[in-house]
Design a protein around this motif. Structure first.
Motif, PDB file in Angstrom:
ATOM      1  N   THR A  72       0.839  -1.207   0.000  1.00 26.94           N
ATOM      2  CA  THR A  72       0.000   0.000   0.000  1.00 26.94           C
ATOM      3  C   THR A  72       0.868   1.248   0.000  1.00 26.94           C
ATOM      4  OG1 THR A  72      -1.741  -1.160   1.200  1.00 26.94           O
ATOM      5  CG2 THR A  72      -1.817   1.248   1.253  1.00 26.94           C
ATOM      6  N   HIS A 101       2.257   1.976  -3.408  1.00 27.15           N
ATOM      7  CA  HIS A 101       1.288   2.338  -4.442  1.00 27.15           C
ATOM      8  C   HIS A 101       1.425   3.817  -4.766  1.00 27.15           C
ATOM      9  CE1 HIS A 101      -2.606   3.134  -6.332  1.00 27.15           C
ATOM     10  NE2 HIS A 101      -2.549   1.867  -6.683  1.00 27.15           N
ATOM     11  N   GLY A 102       1.292   4.147  -6.001  1.00 21.40           N
ATOM     12  CA  GLY A 102       1.498   5.514  -6.472  1.00 21.40           C
ATOM     13  C   GLY A 102       0.664   6.572  -5.775  1.00 21.40           C
ATOM     14  N   LEU A 103      -0.511   6.225  -5.277  1.00 21.74           N
ATOM     15  CA  LEU A 103      -1.375   7.207  -4.634  1.00 21.74           C
ATOM     16  C   LEU A 103      -0.892   7.601  -3.247  1.00 21.74           C
ATOM     17  CD1 LEU A 103      -4.885   5.802  -5.671  1.00 21.74           C
ATOM     18  CD2 LEU A 103      -3.611   7.700  -6.685  1.00 21.74           C
ATOM     19  N   ASN A 128       2.007   8.691  -2.372  1.00 20.16           N
ATOM     20  CA  ASN A 128       2.908   9.843  -2.424  1.00 20.16           C
ATOM     21  C   ASN A 128       4.012   9.809  -1.376  1.00 20.16           C
ATOM     22  OD1 ASN A 128       1.958  11.157  -4.683  1.00 20.16           O
ATOM     23  ND2 ASN A 128       0.406  12.310  -3.545  1.00 20.16           N
TER      24      ASN A 128
END
Length: 144
Positions: free
Chosen positions: A26, A29-31, A33
């Protein structure tokens, strides 16, 4: 327990600690940041902390170095341990458990139960030192 059983049976003993950074996927994951370098530092810290605890555990058992192999593996214990058991033809697992909630937690922890459901060998579990059962003996010696 494990060292005594291994020595009595003339067996080899694999002491295994499976570790991971909770929610690493998690975080990556790109979201999220979060810079990769920061996540890598968190992973390295989790690995170092886990390895340090493992070394602390086995340091008191140097008399068993001739039969003991220490394994520190990244992954999910419920997956890694059954895979290791199969690959090494292990016939007995000795595992410490932590308490979980509810009646089921009085007997075995979540990880131990997962492993138990995925191996065909004998499994001996032991609660951690200091564990106190929430069940007491009733007036006639029964549980209450």
């Amino acid at each position: 327990m494990a060292t005594s059983l291994a020595r009595n049976d003339g067996a080899k003993l694999d002491v295994m600690n499976v570790w991971r950074l909770q929610e690493e996927a998690t975080l990556r994951h790109g979201l999220a940041n979060i810079p990769e370098e920061d996540i890598d530092r968190l992973v390295a810290k989790a690995q170092d902390d886990s390895k340090s605890r493992l070394q602390d555990l086995v340091s008191g058992f140097s008399d068993y170095d001739d039969i003991m192999r220490v394994l520190h593996i990244k992954g999910v214990a419920g997956d890694v341990i059954p895979e290791h058991v199969t690959a090494e033809s292990i016939d007995t697992i000795v595992m410490g458990t932590l308490t979980r909630t509810g009646v089921a937690g009085l007997f075995i922890g979540d990880t131990a139960e997962t492993i138990l459901n995925h191996v065909s060998c004998s499994v001996l579990t032991a609660k951690a030192p200091g564990f106190v059962t929430p069940i007491g003996a009733g007036p006639a010696g029964g549980l209450h």
